[in-house]
Design a protein around this motif. Structure first.
Motif, PDB file in Angstrom:
ATOM      1  N   LYS A   1       0.825  -1.217   0.000  1.00  0.00           N
ATOM      2  CA  LYS A   1       0.000   0.000   0.000  1.00  0.00           C
ATOM      3  C   LYS A   1       0.859   1.267   0.000  1.00  0.00           C
ATOM      4  CE  LYS A   1      -4.079  -1.957   2.267  1.00  0.00           C
ATOM      5  NZ  LYS A   1      -4.978  -1.906   3.441  1.00  0.00           N
ATOM      6  N   SER A   2       2.123   1.124   0.415  1.00  0.00           N
ATOM      7  CA  SER A   2       3.025   2.285   0.431  1.00  0.00           C
ATOM      8  C   SER A   2       3.849   2.381  -0.856  1.00  0.00           C
ATOM      9  CB  SER A   2       3.967   2.203   1.641  1.00  0.00           C
ATOM     10  OG  SER A   2       4.848   1.099   1.504  1.00  0.00           O
ATOM     11  N   ILE A   3       3.549   1.485  -1.814  1.00  0.00           N
ATOM     12  CA  ILE A   3       4.221   1.495  -3.123  1.00  0.00           C
ATOM     13  C   ILE A   3       3.211   1.988  -4.159  1.00  0.00           C
ATOM     14  CG2 ILE A   3       5.367   0.064  -4.884  1.00  0.00           C
ATOM     15  CD1 ILE A   3       5.974  -1.965  -2.612  1.00  0.00           C
ATOM     16  N   THR A   4       3.644   2.808  -5.109  1.00  0.00           N
ATOM     17  CA  THR A   4       2.710   3.263  -6.148  1.00  0.00           C
ATOM     18  C   THR A   4       2.203   2.063  -6.944  1.00  0.00           C
ATOM     19  OG1 THR A   4       4.471   3.638  -7.768  1.00  0.00           O
ATOM     20  CG2 THR A   4       3.863   5.514  -6.377  1.00  0.00           C
ATOM     21  N   LYS A   5       0.925   2.123  -7.321  1.00  0.00           N
ATOM     22  CA  LYS A   5       0.325   1.000  -8.059  1.00  0.00           C
ATOM     23  C   LYS A   5       1.069   0.732  -9.364  1.00  0.00           C
ATOM     24  CE  LYS A   5      -3.808   2.784  -8.074  1.00  0.00           C
ATOM     25  NZ  LYS A   5      -5.224   2.996  -8.418  1.00  0.00           N
ATOM     26  N   LYS A   6       1.481   1.806 -10.035  1.00  0.00           N
ATOM     27  CA  LYS A   6       2.153   1.645 -11.326  1.00  0.00           C
ATOM     28  C   LYS A   6       3.473   0.883 -11.179  1.00  0.00           C
ATOM     29  CE  LYS A   6       3.443   4.171 -15.485  1.00  0.00           C
ATOM     30  NZ  LYS A   6       3.483   5.482 -16.170  1.00  0.00           N
ATOM     31  N   SER A   7       4.280   1.257 -10.174  1.00  0.00           N
ATOM     32  CA  SER A   7       5.573   0.587  -9.995  1.00  0.00           C
ATOM     33  C   SER A   7       5.383  -0.835  -9.458  1.00  0.00           C
ATOM     34  CB  SER A   7       6.476   1.394  -9.068  1.00  0.00           C
ATOM     35  OG  SER A   7       5.963   1.424  -7.749  1.00  0.00           O
ATOM     36  N   LEU A   8       4.348  -1.040  -8.609  1.00  0.00           N
ATOM     37  CA  LEU A   8       4.056  -2.384  -8.086  1.00  0.00           C
ATOM     38  C   LEU A   8       3.708  -3.333  -9.231  1.00  0.00           C
ATOM     39  CD1 LEU A   8       3.366  -4.327  -5.671  1.00  0.00           C
ATOM     40  CD2 LEU A   8       1.018  -3.459  -5.861  1.00  0.00           C
ATOM     41  N   ARG A   9       2.789  -2.893 -10.090  1.00  0.00           N
ATOM     42  CA  ARG A   9       2.354  -3.751 -11.204  1.00  0.00           C
ATOM     43  C   ARG A   9       3.430  -3.855 -12.271  1.00  0.00           C
ATOM     44  NH1 ARG A   9      -3.696  -1.092 -10.921  1.00  0.00           N
ATOM     45  NH2 ARG A   9      -4.285  -2.145  -8.966  1.00  0.00           N
ATOM     46  N   GLY A  10       4.354  -2.871 -12.264  1.00  0.00           N
ATOM     47  CA  GLY A  10       5.495  -2.945 -13.182  1.00  0.00           C
ATOM     48  C   GLY A  10       6.440  -4.086 -12.842  1.00  0.00           C
ATOM     49  N   LEU A  11       6.393  -4.563 -11.575  1.00  0.00           N
ATOM     50  CA  LEU A  11       7.244  -5.677 -11.144  1.00  0.00           C
ATOM     51  C   LEU A  11       6.667  -7.029 -11.549  1.00  0.00           C
ATOM     52  CD1 LEU A  11       7.973  -4.533  -7.458  1.00  0.00           C
ATOM     53  CD2 LEU A  11       9.521  -4.333  -9.413  1.00  0.00           C
ATOM     54  N   MET A  12       5.424  -7.023 -12.066  1.00  0.00           N
ATOM     55  CA  MET A  12       4.717  -8.290 -12.262  1.00  0.00           C
ATOM     56  C   MET A  12       4.257  -8.509 -13.694  1.00  0.00           C
ATOM     57  SD  MET A  12       2.426  -8.052  -8.817  1.00  0.00           S
ATOM     58  CE  MET A  12       3.223  -7.575  -7.281  1.00  0.00           C
ATOM     59  N   GLY A  13       4.303  -9.773 -14.073  1.00  0.00           N
ATOM     60  CA  GLY A  13       3.720 -10.197 -15.338  1.00  0.00           C
ATOM     61  C   GLY A  13       2.580 -11.147 -15.027  1.00  0.00           C
ATOM     62  N   ILE A  14       1.471 -11.029 -15.764  1.00  0.00           N
ATOM     63  CA  ILE A  14       0.284 -11.846 -15.469  1.00  0.00           C
ATOM     64  C   ILE A  14      -0.112 -12.652 -16.702  1.00  0.00           C
ATOM     65  CG2 ILE A  14      -2.143 -11.791 -14.768  1.00  0.00           C
ATOM     66  CD1 ILE A  14      -1.534  -9.057 -13.450  1.00  0.00           C
ATOM     67  N   VAL A  15      -0.277 -13.963 -16.494  1.00  0.00           N
ATOM     68  CA  VAL A  15      -0.863 -14.824 -17.526  1.00  0.00           C
ATOM     69  C   VAL A  15      -2.078 -15.478 -16.881  1.00  0.00           C
ATOM     70  CG1 VAL A  15      -0.542 -16.754 -19.106  1.00  0.00           C
ATOM     71  CG2 VAL A  15       1.391 -15.258 -18.571  1.00  0.00           C
ATOM     72  N   SER A  16      -3.273 -15.132 -17.364  1.00  0.00           N
ATOM     73  CA  SER A  16      -4.503 -15.624 -16.726  1.00  0.00           C
ATOM     74  C   SER A  16      -5.090 -16.798 -17.500  1.00  0.00           C
ATOM     75  CB  SER A  16      -5.532 -14.488 -16.657  1.00  0.00           C
ATOM     76  OG  SER A  16      -5.865 -14.051 -17.953  1.00  0.00           O
ATOM     77  N   GLN A  17      -6.115 -17.389 -16.914  1.00  0.00           N
ATOM     78  CA  GLN A  17      -6.806 -18.519 -17.541  1.00  0.00           C
ATOM     79  C   GLN A  17      -7.440 -18.084 -18.867  1.00  0.00           C
ATOM     80  OE1 GLN A  17      -9.843 -20.184 -15.045  1.00  0.00           O
ATOM     81  NE2 GLN A  17     -10.563 -21.625 -16.572  1.00  0.00           N
ATOM     82  N   ASP A  18      -8.073 -16.911 -18.851  1.00  0.00           N
ATOM     83  CA  ASP A  18      -8.667 -16.361 -20.073  1.00  0.00           C
ATOM     84  C   ASP A  18      -7.625 -15.498 -20.767  1.00  0.00           C
ATOM     85  OD1 ASP A  18     -11.211 -17.453 -19.437  1.00  0.00           O
ATOM     86  OD2 ASP A  18     -11.513 -15.813 -18.009  1.00  0.00           O
ATOM     87  N   SER A  19      -7.291 -15.869 -21.990  1.00  0.00           N
ATOM     88  CA  SER A  19      -6.290 -15.094 -22.741  1.00  0.00           C
ATOM     89  C   SER A  19      -6.931 -13.792 -23.210  1.00  0.00           C
ATOM     90  CB  SER A  19      -5.794 -15.899 -23.949  1.00  0.00           C
ATOM     91  OG  SER A  19      -5.352 -17.160 -23.519  1.00  0.00           O
ATOM     92  N   ILE A  20      -6.627 -12.702 -22.529  1.00  0.00           N
ATOM     93  CA  ILE A  20      -7.221 -11.406 -22.883  1.00  0.00           C
ATOM     94  C   ILE A  20      -6.382 -10.767 -23.983  1.00  0.00           C
ATOM     95  CG2 ILE A  20      -7.992  -9.165 -22.027  1.00  0.00           C
ATOM     96  CD1 ILE A  20      -9.426 -11.584 -20.749  1.00  0.00           C
TER      97      ILE A  20
ATOM     98  N   PRO B   1       9.329  -9.100 -16.268  1.00  0.00           N
ATOM     99  CA  PRO B   1       9.197  -8.686 -14.868  1.00  0.00           C
ATOM    100  C   PRO B   1       9.917  -9.674 -13.935  1.00  0.00           C
ATOM    101  CG  PRO B   1       7.248  -9.858 -15.545  1.00  0.00           C
ATOM    102  CD  PRO B   1       8.169  -9.879 -16.723  1.00  0.00           C
ATOM    103  N   PRO B   2      10.301  -9.244 -12.755  1.00  0.00           N
ATOM    104  CA  PRO B   2      10.947 -10.162 -11.807  1.00  0.00           C
ATOM    105  C   PRO B   2       9.967 -11.123 -11.136  1.00  0.00           C
ATOM    106  CG  PRO B   2      10.782  -7.971 -10.859  1.00  0.00           C
ATOM    107  CD  PRO B   2      10.315  -7.849 -12.275  1.00  0.00           C
ATOM    108  N   ILE B   3       8.682 -10.755 -11.109  1.00  0.00           N
ATOM    109  CA  ILE B   3       7.652 -11.600 -10.479  1.00  0.00           C
ATOM    110  C   ILE B   3       6.630 -12.002 -11.539  1.00  0.00           C
ATOM    111  CG2 ILE B   3       5.848 -11.707  -8.708  1.00  0.00           C
ATOM    112  CD1 ILE B   3       7.406  -9.422  -7.247  1.00  0.00           C
ATOM    113  N   MET B   4       6.319 -13.299 -11.599  1.00  0.00           N
ATOM    114  CA  MET B   4       5.361 -13.792 -12.585  1.00  0.00           C
ATOM    115  C   MET B   4       4.177 -14.419 -11.857  1.00  0.00           C
ATOM    116  SD  MET B   4       5.121 -13.668 -15.845  1.00  0.00           S
ATOM    117  CE  MET B   4       6.790 -13.534 -16.441  1.00  0.00           C
ATOM    118  N   ILE B   5       2.965 -14.058 -12.282  1.00  0.00           N
ATOM    119  CA  ILE B   5       1.746 -14.630 -11.697  1.00  0.00           C
ATOM    120  C   ILE B   5       1.010 -15.394 -12.790  1.00  0.00           C
ATOM    121  CG2 ILE B   5      -0.474 -14.112 -10.604  1.00  0.00           C
ATOM    122  CD1 ILE B   5       0.929 -11.508  -9.569  1.00  0.00           C
ATOM    123  N   LEU B   6       0.858 -16.696 -12.575  1.00  0.00           N
ATOM    124  CA  LEU B   6       0.179 -17.553 -13.551  1.00  0.00           C
ATOM    125  C   LEU B   6      -1.108 -18.067 -12.920  1.00  0.00           C
ATOM    126  CD1 LEU B   6       3.311 -19.606 -14.670  1.00  0.00           C
ATOM    127  CD2 LEU B   6       2.446 -17.493 -15.651  1.00  0.00           C
TER     128      LEU B   6
END
Length: 609
Positions: free
Chosen positions: A436-455, A526-531
């Motif tokens: 919560k003390s990190i800007t949303k843009k920089s937080l999400r910049g650390l992450m890559g997302i691959v979801s069940q539904d290919s958007i 990104p350094p963090i990947m969410i699958l």
């Protein structure tokens, strides 16, 4: 008219056009009244109803200005008749009258011309702000809203505001000016008669306003119903295959027809009330004229009025000039009432508070160095807690897999680490820092997302891959595609990387769409990947290709894998088994199998299936 004022706040940016519009409308109103007044003394003199003025009038003081101007004009016409004859004087009068009408309409055109920039500018700003707000609002806002209703607010509601409110702005500027100037002259001609008019007009206004009370309420219901049937259209287009497969066309069509029938009934009522405005105001205006004709005519015939017969007829003509603006103002009032309903729906979105926002002292985090921690977190979407006092640590470079039955809270963790939602209790930490003390843009910049539904989006392959990396080179895009096992099928497409993949990527297979999603995440690097169940919707062959791509992508990265198919997570550093928002088991694949607990049951069930 609170929402009308909210819409008018957007006018500040275009103030110069408002000022020009007011200037041109003042000139229009002046020439409009003058074009009527010019006829009265001219025709009186020309046809002998009034004596010709031989002596030039003298100016005494400001209070006598009206008489001086009238006398000067009469003297000018009289001199023309004496020196050049009645025919030439009539020609001059026609030229003057034509000039007055020309300038009246010229300034009306200029006023309408400049107000167009105000109208189109406000509409653009409203749509831009609505879109910005929609993109900015948290995902939780849309889980409770119909997509069609949001679309309706951006389209039909904004259009209604333009038609009903913004087109009314000019009327509200121009017509009152005409009324003020006309009534000013009417007061000059006869104070008594004009005061009598002031008594009649509010009575007419009260009758008109009483008719419009329910107009806004009906309009709100109608605009809401627009959102409902637009939602039906959106759902139909999305689920057309299922509708046809279950022979449910009639069922869905009946629901849509019920919605459009309700809309028809509401709009019929709205239009009936709206169309009543003009004839009602015209009838009341005519009744007012007849009353004035009786009252003023009686005064003139009894010689108790300061008005002579010719001037009294001029007064009636002048009052009739006031009637049309009053009628337009009345119609405008109805339009604004109708537009208020749409303005309210627009402003309800724009005024929605975004609960998930950056703190004033939030800082931009540059990289990921140590670990991710879910520390005693609890979270609920509505009433029931999905996660209860949950704790988990993911060290840098580890692959942690979350498994469990549907509804156990696996995907919720992905939503919390990305701050799509905020925890109710506890903390989510990255490198010991509360997210919560990190800007949303920089937080999400650390992450890559691959979801069940290919958007994917209705754009080229290349533009879909570089969504989060706009400055990426073509070579980098190709390299990411190769890592994702997507380069082979992309090269077979008609225009390769410049091929448009259609709405939601529907020209591609499920496996191809998923590999493009992976390529997009790889390119972002990104350094963090969410699958989030990235292979659950695929067939066996596609799953194998995607799984190889995922393994390549996860190398040297910290990964949080939400898995449905357990065969895809056997190499994970840690497997966490969840049940009803709590951890029931954790360990490596072999360790958990040896325990013969919940994980063993899940693996056995999948093997049997």
């Amino acid at each position: 008219m609170g929402y009308f004022k909210d819409i008018l706040k957007y006018e500040k940016k275009y103030r110069r056009f408002t000022v020009l519009n007011i200037v041109f409308n003042i000139l229009y109103a002046f020439f409009n009244v003058l074009s009527v007044l010019a006829f009265i003394p001219v025709l009186n003199i020309l046809f002998g109803a009034e004596k010709r003025v031989i002596d030039k009038p003298e100016y005494n003081n400001i209070s006598d200005l009206g008489n001086y101007l009238e006398g000067s004009f009469n003297y000018f016409i009289s001199q023309k008749i004496i020196s050049e004859g009645e025919i030439k004087a009539l020609s001059l009068i026609c030229i003057i009258s034509l000039s007055l009408f020309f300038f009246k309409n010229f300034f009306r055109y200029l006023a309408s011309y400049v107000i167009t920039f105000l109208r189109t500018g406000i509409v653009k700003d409203l749509r831009d702000n609505l879109y910005h707000k929609i993109v900015e609002l948290p995902i939780s806002y849309f889980s409770e809203k119909r997509k069609g209703d949001i679309i309706a607010r951006m389209t039909s509601d904004v259009q209604e505001v333009e038609v009903s409110i913004l087109t009314s702005i000019e009327t509200l500027v121009r017509e009152p000016l005409t009324v003020i100037i006309s009534i000013g002259i009417m007061l000059f001609m006869s104070v008594k008669l004009t005061l009598f008019v002031f008594i009649l007009l509010p009575v007419s206004g009260f009758i008109i306003s009483s008719i419009s009370k329910k107009l806004k309420a009906k309009s709100i219901k109608a605009q809401k119903e627009t959102g409902t049937f637009l939602s039906f259209i959106e759902e139909t287009l999305t689920g057309l295959r299922i509708i046809k497969g279950f022979n449910a066309e009639n069922v869905i069509e009946k629901k849509f027809n019920n919605s459009t029938l309700s809309f028809k009934q509401l709009m019929t009522s709205v239009f009936h009330r709206q169309t009543l405005a003009s004839p009602m105001s015209e009838f009341l205006g005519s009744a007012t004229i007849i009353t004035i004709l009786w009252f003023g005519g009686t005064e003139v015939l009894n010689n108790t009025s300061t008005l002579e017969a010719g001037k009294f007829m001029g007064y009636i003509v002048l009052f009739y000039t006031v009637l049309n603006p009053i009628k337009l103002i009345t119609t405008t009032f109805y339009n604004i009432q109708k537009g208020e309903a749409s303005a309210e729906r627009i402003m309800s979105v724009l005024n929605t508070k975004n609960e998930i926002k950056d703190l004033p002292n939030a800082n931009a985090k540059e990289g990921f160095n140590d670990k991710i921690e879910f520390k005693n977190i609890s979270f609920k979407y509505k009433k029931e807690y999905v996660l209860k006092d949950f704790s988990l640590t993911i060290n840098k470079g580890e692959t942690v897999a979350l498994v469990g039955q549907s509804g156990s809270g696996k995907s919720t963790l992905a939503n919390l680490i990305t701050r799509f939602y905020d925890v109710n209790k506890g903390e989510v930490l990255i490198d010991g820092q509360n997210i919560k003390s990190i800007t949303k843009k920089s937080l999400r910049g650390l992450m890559g997302i691959v979801s069940q539904d290919s958007i994917l989006f209705n754009d080229t392959v290349e533009n879909n891959i570089k969504l989060g990396s706009q400055n990426a080179s073509h070579d980098a895009i190709k390299e990411a595609s190769e890592i994702a096992n997507a380069a082979e099928f992309i090269e077979d497409l008609p225009e390769k990387y410049l091929t448009n993949i259609g709405d939601s990527g529907n020209t591609l297979s499920g496996g191809q769409k998923q590999r493009l999603s992976i390529a997009r995440a790889v390119l972002k690097n990104p350094p963090i990947m969410i699958l989030d169940e990235a292979t659950s919707a695929l067939d066996t062959e596609s799953e194998q290709l995607v799984q190889v791509a995922l393994e390549k992508m996860m190398q040297n990265r910290t990964s949080l894998v939400i898995a449905h198919r357990l065969s895809t997570i056997q190499k994970a550093n840690l497997i966490v088994v969840m049940k009803k928002g709590e951890i029931v088991e954790q360990g490596k694949h072999e360790e958990l199998l040896a325990k013969k607990g919940e994980y063993f049951k899940l693996v056995t069930m999948q093997s049997l299936s």
